[in-house]
Structures are given as structure tokens and as C-alpha cells.
Write an enzyme that holds these catalytic residues in place. Structure first.
Site, PDB file in Angstrom:
ATOM      1  N   ASN A   4       1.005  -1.132  -0.102  1.00 55.29           N
ATOM      2  CA  ASN A   4       0.114   0.028   0.089  1.00 55.29           C
ATOM      3  C   ASN A   4       0.831   1.250   0.020  1.00 55.29           C
ATOM      4  O   ASN A   4       1.480   1.680   0.906  1.00 55.29           O
ATOM      5  CB  ASN A   4      -0.840  -0.069   1.308  1.00 55.29           C
ATOM      6  CG  ASN A   4      -1.824   1.291   1.202  1.00 55.29           C
ATOM      7  OD1 ASN A   4      -1.746   1.869   0.452  1.00 55.29           O
ATOM      8  ND2 ASN A   4      -2.483   1.214   2.392  1.00 55.29           N
ATOM      9  N   LYS A   6       0.104   4.304  -0.172  1.00 58.57           N
ATOM     10  CA  LYS A   6      -0.660   5.361   0.441  1.00 58.57           C
ATOM     11  C   LYS A   6      -0.613   6.652  -0.448  1.00 58.57           C
ATOM     12  O   LYS A   6      -0.528   6.445  -1.935  1.00 58.57           O
ATOM     13  CB  LYS A   6      -0.062   5.562   1.755  1.00 58.57           C
ATOM     14  CG  LYS A   6      -0.304   3.963   2.589  1.00 58.57           C
ATOM     15  CD  LYS A   6      -0.084   4.643   4.162  1.00 58.57           C
ATOM     16  CE  LYS A   6      -0.339   3.249   4.842  1.00 58.57           C
ATOM     17  NZ  LYS A   6      -0.328   3.375   6.115  1.00 58.57           N
ATOM     18  N   HIS A  96      -9.860   1.315   5.030  1.00 59.98           N
ATOM     19  CA  HIS A  96      -8.265   1.527   5.850  1.00 59.98           C
ATOM     20  C   HIS A  96      -8.672   2.308   7.012  1.00 59.98           C
ATOM     21  O   HIS A  96      -9.411   3.463   7.024  1.00 59.98           O
ATOM     22  CB  HIS A  96      -7.298   2.151   4.795  1.00 59.98           C
ATOM     23  CG  HIS A  96      -5.854   2.193   5.490  1.00 59.98           C
ATOM     24  ND1 HIS A  96      -5.425   3.067   6.350  1.00 59.98           N
ATOM     25  CD2 HIS A  96      -5.106   1.160   5.142  1.00 59.98           C
ATOM     26  CE1 HIS A  96      -4.503   2.473   6.696  1.00 59.98           C
ATOM     27  NE2 HIS A  96      -3.751   1.811   5.956  1.00 59.98           N
ATOM     28  N   GLU A  98      -7.131   4.859   8.026  1.00 63.76           N
ATOM     29  CA  GLU A  98      -6.831   6.261   7.689  1.00 63.76           C
ATOM     30  C   GLU A  98      -7.989   6.902   7.123  1.00 63.76           C
ATOM     31  O   GLU A  98      -8.219   8.194   7.011  1.00 63.76           O
ATOM     32  CB  GLU A  98      -5.371   6.471   6.770  1.00 63.76           C
ATOM     33  CG  GLU A  98      -4.158   6.211   7.397  1.00 63.76           C
ATOM     34  CD  GLU A  98      -3.046   5.546   6.680  1.00 63.76           C
ATOM     35  OE1 GLU A  98      -3.263   5.650   5.456  1.00 63.76           O
ATOM     36  OE2 GLU A  98      -2.185   5.308   7.565  1.00 63.76           O
ATOM     37  N   GLU A 172      -5.522  -4.617  10.647  1.00 61.06           N
ATOM     38  CA  GLU A 172      -4.708  -3.531  11.055  1.00 61.06           C
ATOM     39  C   GLU A 172      -4.958  -2.809  12.171  1.00 61.06           C
ATOM     40  O   GLU A 172      -5.743  -1.607  12.174  1.00 61.06           O
ATOM     41  CB  GLU A 172      -4.800  -2.699   9.573  1.00 61.06           C
ATOM     42  CG  GLU A 172      -4.409  -3.323   8.284  1.00 61.06           C
ATOM     43  CD  GLU A 172      -3.706  -2.209   7.206  1.00 61.06           C
ATOM     44  OE1 GLU A 172      -2.590  -2.511   7.011  1.00 61.06           O
ATOM     45  OE2 GLU A 172      -4.153  -1.154   7.093  1.00 61.06           O
ATOM     46  N   GLY A 178       2.441   2.304  10.962  1.00 62.80           N
ATOM     47  CA  GLY A 178       3.294   3.333  11.067  1.00 62.80           C
ATOM     48  C   GLY A 178       4.380   3.752  12.540  1.00 62.80           C
ATOM     49  O   GLY A 178       4.712   4.930  12.246  1.00 62.80           O
ATOM     50  N   SER A 212       3.164  -1.755  10.698  1.00 59.17           N
ATOM     51  CA  SER A 212       4.796  -1.837  10.722  1.00 59.17           C
ATOM     52  C   SER A 212       5.253  -3.339  10.229  1.00 59.17           C
ATOM     53  O   SER A 212       6.152  -3.728  10.835  1.00 59.17           O
ATOM     54  CB  SER A 212       4.927  -1.479  12.311  1.00 59.17           C
ATOM     55  OG  SER A 212       4.377  -0.260  12.575  1.00 59.17           O
TER      56      SER A 212
HETATM   57  P1  13P Z   1       2.856   0.767   7.763  1.00 60.55           P
HETATM   58  O1  13P Z   1       3.317  -0.638   7.183  1.00 60.55           O
HETATM   59  O2  13P Z   1       3.515   1.885   7.349  1.00 60.55           O
HETATM   60  O3  13P Z   1       2.818   0.509   9.295  1.00 60.55           O
HETATM   61  O4  13P Z   1       1.539   0.838   7.372  1.00 60.55           O
HETATM   62  C1  13P Z   1       0.414  -0.337   7.374  1.00 60.55           C
HETATM   63  C2  13P Z   1      -0.762   0.188   6.544  1.00 60.55           C
HETATM   64  O5  13P Z   1      -1.529   0.912   6.814  1.00 60.55           O
HETATM   65  C3  13P Z   1      -0.961  -0.866   5.252  1.00 60.55           C
HETATM   66  O6  13P Z   1      -2.036  -0.402   4.889  1.00 60.55           O
END
Ligand code: 13P
Length: 254
Positions: A4, A6, A96, A98, A172, A178, A212
């Protein structure tokens, strides 16, 4: 394995990324052995990436990061499932954290998007997971059930209507995204157990984990047989890490 990206990358970065991955000639063999790489760019680059992957004959899936909950019409700034289909997109990440947290996406939106994706044979990758506060107050399993229940209803409806498109559920935890903190094996086992109890076996068959993940932590989770796949953010912005992960997996689990 889903990368991903982002809101990162541009056309030249995507070309450089694919240049690195193209150095590896074993992708077709790995894919026929059940390993798959899914790349998820920002929506403006879906077409560019899909065309580049086709041109290079790389067996990767191209996956969107979101889709509109409505079929068509006056929804300024949105992208529809038919548009994703038109570009040859294989799947879509839905719900997601976010999007839930920063853009007000609700469980009902996620369920509606799942139904639309399934109706167009686009594979939904539905994210769910608790915040740190919810975990500390031991509400996490109730949060998972609340987030997945409306999605599962749509999946059942689609199945009854004959859909065979797979559905992946991606655990997640918000506190792991992150932050450099990954969920423990027991946490992931608890997810699988809770979903199995609440929705039946099929639900956990396609369980992914995200938060992560690095090429190193991923190997540990695979060794313990906990998950079916991964959703990787930051670490997979580096194509060398993608290669390392595939080398490790295909060597240890051919
Ligand atoms: P990270 O791997 O940067 O923690 O992000 C995970 C994520 O949100 C994947 O969709």
C-alpha cells in the site's frame, strides 16, 4: 502481499520501482506457486501502473486504495467501481483506518463499497482494527465484530447471488500502523478465533495482517502460520524490501 503506497510515489518513482522488481525473473514461477504481489498506487496512477505491469508482463495485481460507495453520478472527486474495472484493476483496499479516521468513512460505507466491488468482480481487501484506547479497555474484539458484521452480510448476499470473487480481511490495528509496533502472534490468533466464532470459518480463511510489517517481521509471522498475507505500507516503498521478502518466503516455504 499487498504494497500500500498510500499518498506516495509518482510516475518516475513507479518506473524505477518496477525496474528493480523486473530484475527478478522468477515472478511467474512464484505466482504459480501461490505467492502474489499486489501493488496499490494512488488512484491517479492506477492506469499508468496497470499499463506498465502489462507491458513488462509482470504477474502483479493492481489494487486501488479506495472506491466510491455509489455507482455513478454527481460525486465530485470520486472514482467508481466501473472506472476501476475499465482500467483493469484487480482489487480495492476498503475501510483503511486512515480513511475511517481522517475522512469519516463508516462501517456502512465500507459494506456498501464491498457489495459494489463484488458485483464487478473486483477483490475487496477490507481493513479493520481497534485503536489503542479500544484495546486498553478490552473492547477490541467487539470493535472487530462491529466493523466486519455489515461487510459479512454483503458478502453472504453476494455469495447467494453466485459471486465467487474472493474477499480478504486485513487486520490492521490502528496502534500498529506506521508506529514500528507489530501485533503479537496471540493478537492475530485472537482475531482469527473471534471472526471464526462470529461469522464462520470462511471469514478467516483470507486473513491478512498489516501494521509496521517489514520483510523481517513478516518472515516470523509466516513461520508461525498465523496469516495468509500482509498489507505493507512504509517498508514496501522500497522495492528491494519487496524482493527480500519474496526471496525469504520462497526459499523457506517453496
Ligand atoms: P505501515 O506498514 O507503514 O505501518 O502501514 C500499514 C498500513 O497501513 C498498510 O495498509
Amino acid at each position: 502481499m499487498v504494497a500500500n503506497w498510500k499518498m506516495n510515489m509518482d510516475r518516475s518513482a513507479i518506473t524505477a520501482y518496477l525496474d528493480v522488481l523486473s530484475r527478478e525473473g522468477r515472478w511467474p514461477r512464484w505466482c504459480s506457486n501461490g505467492y502474489r504481489l499486489l501493488l496499490s498506487p494512488p488512484s491517479v496512477y492506477l492506469d499508468f501502473l496497470a499499463a506498465a505491469v502489462r507491458e513488462r508482463e509482470l504477474p502483479f495485481w493492481v489494487v486501488a486504495q479506495n472506491v466510491c460507495a455509489h455507482e455513478k453520478g454527481a460525486y465530485t472527486g470520486e472514482v467508481s467501481v466501473d472506472m476501476l474495472r475499465d482500467l483493469g484493476v484487480n482489487g480495492v483496499i476498503l475501510g483503511h483506518s486512515e480513511r475511517r479516521r481522517l475522512f469519516g468513512e463508516t462501517d456502512a460505507h465500507v459494506a456498501a463499497k464491498t457489495a459494489l466491488a463484488l458485483s464487478r468482480e473486483i477483490v475487496p481487501i477490507v481493513c479493520f482494527g481497534e485503536t489503542e484506547t479500544e484495546r486498553l479497555s478490552k473492547e477490541h474484539s467487539r470493535v472487530w465484530e462491529r466493523q466486519i458484521a455489515p461487510v459479512w452480510k454483503e458478502v453472504q448476499k453476494a455469495r447467494a447471488a453466485g459471486s465467487e470473487t474472493p474477499v480478504y480481511l486485513a487486520y490492521e490495528p490502528v496502534w500498529a500502523i506506521g508506529t514500528g509496533r507489530t501485533a503479537a502472534l496471540e493478537d492475530i490468533r485472537e482475531v482469527a478465533g473471534t471472526l471464526r466464532e462470529a461469522f464462520g470459518h470462511d471469514c478467516s480463511a483470507g486473513l491478512l495482517y498489516g501494521g509496521s510489517v517489514t520483510d523481517e517481521s513478516l518472515s516470523v509471522l509466516v513461520e508461525k502460520g498465523t496469516v495468509y498475507g500482509f498489507l505493507v505500507g512504509g517498508a514496501f516503498l522500497d522495492p528491494e524490501a519487496v524482493l527480500r521478502a519474496f526471496h525469504h518466503l520462497t526459499t523457506h516455504h517453496p
